[in-house]
Write a protein that holds these residues in place. Structure first.
Motif, mmCIF file in Angstrom:
data_model
loop_
_atom_site.group_PDB
_atom_site.id
_atom_site.type_symbol
_atom_site.label_atom_id
_atom_site.label_comp_id
_atom_site.label_asym_id
_atom_site.label_seq_id
_atom_site.Cartn_x
_atom_site.Cartn_y
_atom_site.Cartn_z
ATOM 1 N N UNK A 60 0.826 -1.207 0.000
ATOM 2 C CA UNK A 60 0.000 0.000 0.000
ATOM 3 C C UNK A 60 0.862 1.260 0.000
ATOM 4 N N UNK A 61 2.172 1.079 0.183
ATOM 5 C CA UNK A 61 3.083 2.212 0.304
ATOM 6 C C UNK A 61 4.175 2.115 -0.755
ATOM 7 N N UNK A 62 4.515 3.252 -1.313
ATOM 8 C CA UNK A 62 5.528 3.302 -2.367
ATOM 9 C C UNK A 62 6.559 4.358 -1.998
ATOM 10 N N UNK A 63 7.825 3.959 -2.022
ATOM 11 C CA UNK A 63 8.928 4.867 -1.740
ATOM 12 C C UNK A 63 9.724 5.079 -3.018
ATOM 13 N N UNK A 64 9.934 6.340 -3.369
ATOM 14 C CA UNK A 64 10.802 6.686 -4.495
ATOM 15 C C UNK A 64 11.966 7.508 -3.960
ATOM 16 N N UNK A 65 13.165 7.242 -4.462
ATOM 17 C CA UNK A 65 14.363 7.931 -3.987
ATOM 18 C C UNK A 65 15.065 8.629 -5.152
ATOM 19 N N UNK A 66 15.875 9.619 -4.793
ATOM 20 C CA UNK A 66 16.736 10.301 -5.756
ATOM 21 C C UNK A 66 18.160 10.232 -5.231
ATOM 22 N N UNK A 67 19.087 9.890 -6.110
ATOM 23 C CA UNK A 67 20.496 9.797 -5.739
ATOM 24 C C UNK A 67 21.295 10.942 -6.361
ATOM 25 N N UNK A 68 22.374 11.324 -5.672
ATOM 26 C CA UNK A 68 23.303 12.321 -6.188
ATOM 27 C C UNK A 68 24.638 12.102 -5.486
ATOM 28 N N UNK A 69 25.660 12.778 -5.959
ATOM 29 C CA UNK A 69 26.988 12.657 -5.352
ATOM 30 C C UNK A 69 27.123 13.649 -4.204
ATOM 31 N N UNK A 70 27.389 13.137 -3.016
ATOM 32 C CA UNK A 70 27.577 14.006 -1.860
ATOM 33 C C UNK A 70 28.864 14.791 -1.987
ATOM 34 N N UNK A 71 29.906 14.158 -2.513
ATOM 35 C CA UNK A 71 31.185 14.809 -2.774
ATOM 36 C C UNK A 71 31.411 14.884 -4.280
ATOM 37 N N UNK A 72 32.013 15.963 -4.789
ATOM 38 C CA UNK A 72 32.276 16.062 -6.232
ATOM 39 C C UNK A 72 33.053 14.846 -6.739
ATOM 40 N N UNK A 73 32.515 14.207 -7.745
ATOM 41 C CA UNK A 73 33.158 13.031 -8.311
ATOM 42 C C UNK A 73 32.980 11.768 -7.506
ATOM 43 N N UNK A 74 32.257 11.857 -6.407
ATOM 44 C CA UNK A 74 32.062 10.697 -5.552
ATOM 45 C C UNK A 74 30.927 9.819 -6.036
ATOM 46 N N UNK A 75 30.735 8.717 -5.341
ATOM 47 C CA UNK A 75 29.652 7.804 -5.698
ATOM 48 C C UNK A 75 28.304 8.408 -5.319
ATOM 49 N N UNK A 76 27.257 7.960 -5.986
ATOM 50 C CA UNK A 76 25.918 8.480 -5.733
ATOM 51 C C UNK A 76 25.325 7.861 -4.474
ATOM 52 N N UNK A 77 24.603 8.679 -3.740
ATOM 53 C CA UNK A 77 23.917 8.237 -2.533
ATOM 54 C C UNK A 77 22.495 8.794 -2.549
ATOM 55 N N UNK A 78 21.627 8.193 -1.765
ATOM 56 C CA UNK A 78 20.261 8.693 -1.644
ATOM 57 C C UNK A 78 20.289 10.022 -0.898
ATOM 58 N N UNK A 79 19.770 11.073 -1.543
ATOM 59 C CA UNK A 79 19.756 12.398 -0.935
ATOM 60 C C UNK A 79 18.337 12.923 -0.726
ATOM 61 N N UNK A 80 17.348 12.221 -1.255
ATOM 62 C CA UNK A 80 15.953 12.644 -1.113
ATOM 63 C C UNK A 80 15.050 11.451 -1.364
ATOM 64 N N UNK A 81 13.833 11.528 -0.823
ATOM 65 C CA UNK A 81 12.866 10.468 -1.080
ATOM 66 C C UNK A 81 11.464 10.984 -0.800
ATOM 67 N N UNK A 82 10.492 10.264 -1.328
ATOM 68 C CA UNK A 82 9.090 10.519 -1.041
ATOM 69 C C UNK A 82 8.397 9.209 -0.728
ATOM 70 N N UNK A 83 7.385 9.259 0.137
ATOM 71 C CA UNK A 83 6.572 8.096 0.486
ATOM 72 C C UNK A 83 5.122 8.407 0.143
ATOM 73 N N UNK A 84 4.499 7.515 -0.615
ATOM 74 C CA UNK A 84 3.107 7.706 -1.025
ATOM 75 C C UNK A 84 2.241 6.553 -0.556
ATOM 76 N N UNK A 85 1.025 6.888 -0.150
ATOM 77 C CA UNK A 85 -0.024 5.899 0.076
ATOM 78 C C UNK A 85 -0.646 5.614 -1.284
ATOM 79 N N UNK A 86 -0.399 4.406 -1.802
ATOM 80 C CA UNK A 86 -0.937 4.007 -3.110
ATOM 81 C C UNK A 86 -1.920 2.853 -2.935
#
Length: 244
Positions: A60-86
């Motif tokens: 019943x719940x859906x989580x979507x995430x967005x990744x980006x590099x915390x450090x320039x040239x670094x690996x991507x990490x989850x920096x934002x997300x949303x949770x929806x009642x679906x």
């Protein structure tokens, strides 16, 4: 910055985002005023909640995430997300009498009075108020809708369009699945974003424990693909929330 589906393996990253973002919102202090004294409890129960949200069996719940590099040239990490009642998906499958899964209550029951980071009266009123406000402002719409329960972006990644990208992903889902609306209980922290995205305010409501002076003022807002505004009353109500 294209959103992707959140997975159980993202639980540590998502917990980090919420713990570092939500103190910017007054409702976090309202519910968890003792989190600095009891950081282990705060982390434990916050993580537990997102274990539920990210568990595929809680569909019943859906989580979507967005990744980006915390450090320039670094690996991507989850920096934002949303949770929806679906839960509209299961309500279409099993009928409108289907009862939506409730991970918030499960976590609170497991924590009980032993959880030390929370003001339990505020916590419970916050969740009960959300249910009351949802029924008042959106109950007449029926099951053909989705609800944005939480949206969080790490402070250093805010004002980059990341939160907007998550909302726009969900707005497209509303159109694609021919839903009537997407609702949200907005704090002052999110009200500006949702207004800019085309959400309309349908009511103001309050979180308030009887006998206390302290209260939270929040806005019930909705996005509808059509621009029709008929049949939605603008009024005030007691109870509600922005985040779980």
């Amino acid at each position: 910055m294209k959103p992707r589906l959140g997975l159980p393996a993202d639980v540590e990253a998502v917990t980090n985002v919420i713990i570092n973002t939500m103190p910017l919102d007054p409702q976090w202090d309202y519910r968890f005023p003792y989190r600095h004294e009891y950081p282990e409890d705060h982390y434990k129960y916050t993580r537990m909640l997102f274990e539920y949200f990210l568990d595929p069996s809680y569909d019943d719940w859906l989580v979507m995430v967005v990744e980006d590099s915390v450090e320039p040239g670094g690996s991507s990490e989850v920096v934002a997300f949303g949770v929806w009642d679906v839960s509209y998906v299961n309500k279409r499958r099993y009928g409108p009498g289907y009862k939506t899964q409730d991970p918030v209550t499960e976590v609170e029951e497991r924590g009980g009075k032993t959880r030390k980071d929370a003001n339990h009266e505020h916590f419970n009123e916050f969740w009960r108020g959300q249910i009351r406000a949802y029924k008042k402002f959106f109950g007449s719409i029926g099951p053909e809708q989705m609800h944005l329960q939480i949206l969080a972006t790490l402070p250093e990644f805010q004002r980059r369009g990341i939160g907007s990208s998550l909302c726009k992903w969900a707005m497209e889902l509303v159109r694609r699945d021919t839903l009537k609306d997407m609702s949200v209980m907005a704090s002052p922290m999110g009200h500006e974003l949702y207004t800019w995205l085309g959400f309309e305010r349908v009511g103001t409501f309050f979180i308030h424990v009887p006998g206390e002076d302290e209260r939270l003022v929040l806005q019930a807002m909705m996005y509808r693909p059509s621009k029709l505004r008929r049949g939605i009353a603008v009024e005030d109500a007691d109870g509600g929330c922005v985040m779980i």
